[in-house]
Design a protein around this motif. Structure first.
Motif, PDB file in Angstrom:
ATOM      1  N   ALA A 354       0.969  -1.147   0.012  1.00 35.90           N
ATOM      2  CA  ALA A 354      -0.052  -0.082  -0.058  1.00 35.90           C
ATOM      3  C   ALA A 354       0.906   1.484   0.154  1.00 35.90           C
ATOM      4  O   ALA A 354       0.670   2.327  -0.790  1.00 35.90           O
ATOM      5  N   ALA A 355       1.976   1.325   0.946  1.00 38.74           N
ATOM      6  CA  ALA A 355       2.789   2.323   0.895  1.00 38.74           C
ATOM      7  C   ALA A 355       3.607   2.570  -0.525  1.00 38.74           C
ATOM      8  O   ALA A 355       3.746   3.880  -0.895  1.00 38.74           O
ATOM      9  N   ALA A 356       3.992   1.670  -1.169  1.00 35.98           N
ATOM     10  CA  ALA A 356       4.434   1.631  -2.498  1.00 35.98           C
ATOM     11  C   ALA A 356       3.376   2.476  -3.505  1.00 35.98           C
ATOM     12  O   ALA A 356       3.564   3.218  -4.507  1.00 35.98           O
ATOM     13  N   ARG A 357       2.196   1.811  -3.443  1.00 30.71           N
ATOM     14  CA  ARG A 357       1.073   2.237  -4.098  1.00 30.71           C
ATOM     15  C   ARG A 357       0.607   3.886  -4.232  1.00 30.71           C
ATOM     16  O   ARG A 357       0.512   4.483  -5.111  1.00 30.71           O
ATOM     17  N   VAL A 358       0.830   4.259  -2.879  1.00 33.38           N
ATOM     18  CA  VAL A 358       0.531   5.654  -2.573  1.00 33.38           C
ATOM     19  C   VAL A 358       1.719   6.538  -3.298  1.00 33.38           C
ATOM     20  O   VAL A 358       1.356   7.674  -3.903  1.00 33.38           O
ATOM     21  N   ALA A 359       3.060   6.028  -3.760  1.00 34.27           N
ATOM     22  CA  ALA A 359       3.940   6.631  -4.449  1.00 34.27           C
ATOM     23  C   ALA A 359       3.506   7.208  -5.855  1.00 34.27           C
ATOM     24  O   ALA A 359       4.038   8.247  -6.351  1.00 34.27           O
ATOM     25  N   ARG A 360       2.336   6.493  -6.379  1.00 34.57           N
ATOM     26  CA  ARG A 360       1.908   7.156  -7.558  1.00 34.57           C
ATOM     27  C   ARG A 360       0.787   8.101  -7.591  1.00 34.57           C
ATOM     28  O   ARG A 360       0.584   8.653  -8.624  1.00 34.57           O
ATOM     29  N   ILE A 361       0.480   8.254  -6.271  1.00 36.62           N
ATOM     30  CA  ILE A 361      -0.552   9.351  -5.958  1.00 36.62           C
ATOM     31  C   ILE A 361      -0.324  10.604  -5.321  1.00 36.62           C
ATOM     32  O   ILE A 361      -0.605  11.812  -5.807  1.00 36.62           O
ATOM     33  N   ALA A 362       0.649  10.532  -4.269  1.00 35.35           N
ATOM     34  CA  ALA A 362       1.213  11.654  -3.570  1.00 35.35           C
ATOM     35  C   ALA A 362       2.760  11.965  -3.513  1.00 35.35           C
ATOM     36  O   ALA A 362       3.086  10.795  -3.847  1.00 35.35           O
ATOM     37  N   PRO A 363       3.105  13.121  -3.392  1.00 38.71           N
ATOM     38  CA  PRO A 363       2.216  13.993  -2.981  1.00 38.71           C
ATOM     39  C   PRO A 363       1.605  14.776  -4.488  1.00 38.71           C
ATOM     40  O   PRO A 363       0.963  15.825  -4.372  1.00 38.71           O
ATOM     41  N   ILE A 364       1.980  14.446  -5.373  1.00 39.06           N
ATOM     42  CA  ILE A 364       1.493  14.770  -6.578  1.00 39.06           C
ATOM     43  C   ILE A 364       1.341  13.526  -7.563  1.00 39.06           C
ATOM     44  O   ILE A 364       2.039  12.561  -7.598  1.00 39.06           O
ATOM     45  N   SER A 365      -0.037  13.380  -8.016  1.00 41.24           N
ATOM     46  CA  SER A 365      -0.577  12.244  -8.858  1.00 41.24           C
ATOM     47  C   SER A 365       0.270  12.221 -10.298  1.00 41.24           C
ATOM     48  O   SER A 365       1.014  13.108 -10.751  1.00 41.24           O
ATOM     49  N   ARG A 366       0.433  10.939 -10.611  1.00 45.62           N
ATOM     50  CA  ARG A 366       1.352  10.768 -11.880  1.00 45.62           C
ATOM     51  C   ARG A 366       0.456  11.488 -12.855  1.00 45.62           C
ATOM     52  O   ARG A 366       1.215  12.069 -14.102  1.00 45.62           O
ATOM     53  N   GLU A 367      -0.784  11.735 -13.044  1.00 49.03           N
ATOM     54  CA  GLU A 367      -1.355  12.397 -14.191  1.00 49.03           C
ATOM     55  C   GLU A 367      -0.967  13.987 -14.110  1.00 49.03           C
ATOM     56  O   GLU A 367      -0.833  14.256 -15.109  1.00 49.03           O
ATOM     57  N   MET A 368      -0.915  14.397 -12.911  1.00 51.07           N
ATOM     58  CA  MET A 368      -0.661  15.900 -12.891  1.00 51.07           C
ATOM     59  C   MET A 368       0.983  16.115 -13.340  1.00 51.07           C
ATOM     60  O   MET A 368       1.332  16.950 -14.012  1.00 51.07           O
ATOM     61  N   ILE A 369       1.781  14.983 -12.885  1.00 50.68           N
ATOM     62  CA  ILE A 369       3.074  15.082 -13.681  1.00 50.68           C
ATOM     63  C   ILE A 369       3.080  14.980 -15.117  1.00 50.68           C
ATOM     64  O   ILE A 369       3.863  15.801 -15.775  1.00 50.68           O
ATOM     65  N   LEU A 370       2.221  14.070 -15.598  1.00 53.15           N
ATOM     66  CA  LEU A 370       2.306  13.936 -17.235  1.00 53.15           C
ATOM     67  C   LEU A 370       1.598  15.351 -17.863  1.00 53.15           C
ATOM     68  O   LEU A 370       2.036  15.738 -18.836  1.00 53.15           O
ATOM     69  N   ASN A 371       0.667  16.033 -16.859  1.00 54.65           N
ATOM     70  CA  ASN A 371       0.280  17.420 -17.530  1.00 54.65           C
ATOM     71  C   ASN A 371       1.525  18.413 -17.508  1.00 54.65           C
ATOM     72  O   ASN A 371       1.708  19.099 -18.406  1.00 54.65           O
ATOM     73  N   PHE A 372       2.164  18.194 -16.586  1.00 58.73           N
ATOM     74  CA  PHE A 372       3.252  19.228 -16.532  1.00 58.73           C
ATOM     75  C   PHE A 372       4.434  19.016 -17.460  1.00 58.73           C
ATOM     76  O   PHE A 372       4.993  19.899 -18.028  1.00 58.73           O
ATOM     77  N   VAL A 373       4.755  17.835 -17.612  1.00 65.09           N
ATOM     78  CA  VAL A 373       5.650  17.450 -18.713  1.00 65.09           C
ATOM     79  C   VAL A 373       5.153  17.756 -20.156  1.00 65.09           C
ATOM     80  O   VAL A 373       5.961  18.159 -20.966  1.00 65.09           O
TER      81      VAL A 373
END
Length: 384
Positions: A354-373
């Motif tokens: 579960a802690a590993a899964r959170v790394a895709r969500i917080a502190p910023i989601s991967r979707e927002m990172i893809l938006n940034f890129v």
């Protein structure tokens, strides 16, 4: 650009790894499941100077940078003891105060960050704002020689064990009448400060909270860096947050793959160790490659941040994305390698899922990172 670690950095990595081995994953799991804090590990890490490696020397720290703090995060996690509060307190809060705080704020807070005796939580997320910091509704208004803070935050880590919370709020610009970002240091015992725990399905010693500020009275010096430091202060902490979370994630992935490799070398079913079969070996090898690529991304991002390189924001987001993808695959592959044993507590890999899964969500989601890129790296139109 040379990412080879110095002798001092290699010595730091080895020393932190030894400290993590002293406590071990069993200690971390036991504390997590009992709802207890990892005070003994935190205290020793602070006394040894590991928590303060990035604090300037004149305030009692090691005088290093986010590169050194990322090493600390990674090696503790790689030893089975990931400590999320390192991301929150030394990486975000201490960096913000060191870079954007007043001299009085530095003298007041940084020595405690340096030796680990001070912990500070960080509050930016709100129920109705999510990743949109422009919609933050927590506000501060002038009140005599101080401020009144009102609003709420949620998914705030470790509030129960911190001395104060660094709160992202908004205040009115006297010249334009518009609201603009500002950061305040709010003692967790202040009248009007309330917290409510959020039940979570995560094995971790740090608890998550919804926090309420009911007209909290703050002195003038609670405003970090003055009224004009808002955005500068905020951005000073966001990139270190992404970099250290990525280091924390790669460390967890290394721990999981280490356990899986040991199991694959010793577990024999058809006369040979299961690691001799490509169905086991190839997924583990792939996970290792992905983790090493993520570690390189973390090193590059830390290098850029410590040198005030303009590529730091992009590099920090890429590192966070790469590490989030790599750690969940590494932990999932480790669980699969163990078969049914992967979900047994004694084998020490399912406890990280579960802690590993959170790394895709917080502190910023991967979707927002893809938006940034997409927007900033590829020049595509803004999509939100």
């Amino acid at each position: 650009m040379d990412f080879r670690e110095t002798d001092e950095q290699r010595a730091l990595r080895a020393a932190v790894a030894a400290l993590a081995a002293k406590y071990g994953h069993g200690y971390w799991v036991e504390k997590s499941k009992r709802g207890e804090r990892t005070d003994e590990l935190w205290r020793e890490a602070g006394q040894l100077g590991y928590l303060g490696v990035a604090v300037p020397e004149q305030y009692g720290g090691g005088g290093g940078g986010i590169t050194e703090l990322a090493i600390v995060c990674e090696e503790l996690a790689a030893g089975g003891c990931p400590l999320l509060l390192i991301v929150v307190s030394p990486a975000i809060a201490a960096t913000v105060i060191a870079k954007s705080g007043t001299e009085d704020q530095r003298k007041t807070w940084l020595p405690g960050f340096a030796d680990g005796s001070t912990k500070m939580s960080f509050a930016i997320t709100e129920p109705d704002a999510g990743s949109n910091a422009h919609h933050i509704s927590t506000t501060a208004r002038p009140d005599g020689d101080g401020w009144r803070l009102s609003g709420r935050k949620y998914y705030i880590s470790g509030v129960d064990e911190t001395d104060a919370t660094l709160v992202v709020a908004r205040l009115e610009d006297a010249r334009t009448g518009k609201l603009r970002p500002a950061m305040f240091i709010v003692p967790t015992h202040a009248p009007g400060y309330e917290r409510h725990e959020i039940p979570m399905e995560i094995t971790a010693p740090e608890r998550q909270y919804t926090v309420f500020f009911d007209d909290v009275r703050l002195p003038a010096e609670a405003l970090v860096g003055g009224e004009d430091a808002g955005l500068t202060a905020l951005f000073a902490g966001l990139n270190p947050e992404r970099i250290t979370v990525a280091a924390y994630a790669t460390g967890m992935g290394r721990y999981a793959l280490g356990k899986a490799g040991d199991y694959a070398r010793t577990r024999s079913v058809w006369g040979d160790p299961i690691g001799a079969h490509q169905a086991i070996a190839h997924p583990l090898a792939k996970a290792h490659v992905e983790l090493e690529l993520a570690r390189l991304a973390v090193q590059r991002a830390a290098w850029a941040y410590d040198r005030d390189d303009p590529s730091a924001a992009e590099a920090a987001n890429i590192a966070k994305y790469a590490a989030g993808e790599a750690v969940i695959n590494a932990v999932d592959t480790a669980v699969q390698t163990h078969g049914g044993n992967g979900m047994a507590t004694e084998y020490g890999v399912g406890t990280l899922w579960a802690a590993a899964r959170v790394a895709r969500i917080a502190p910023i989601s991967r979707e927002m990172i893809l938006n940034f890129v997409a927007q900033h790296s590829l020049g595509l139109p803004k999509s939100y």
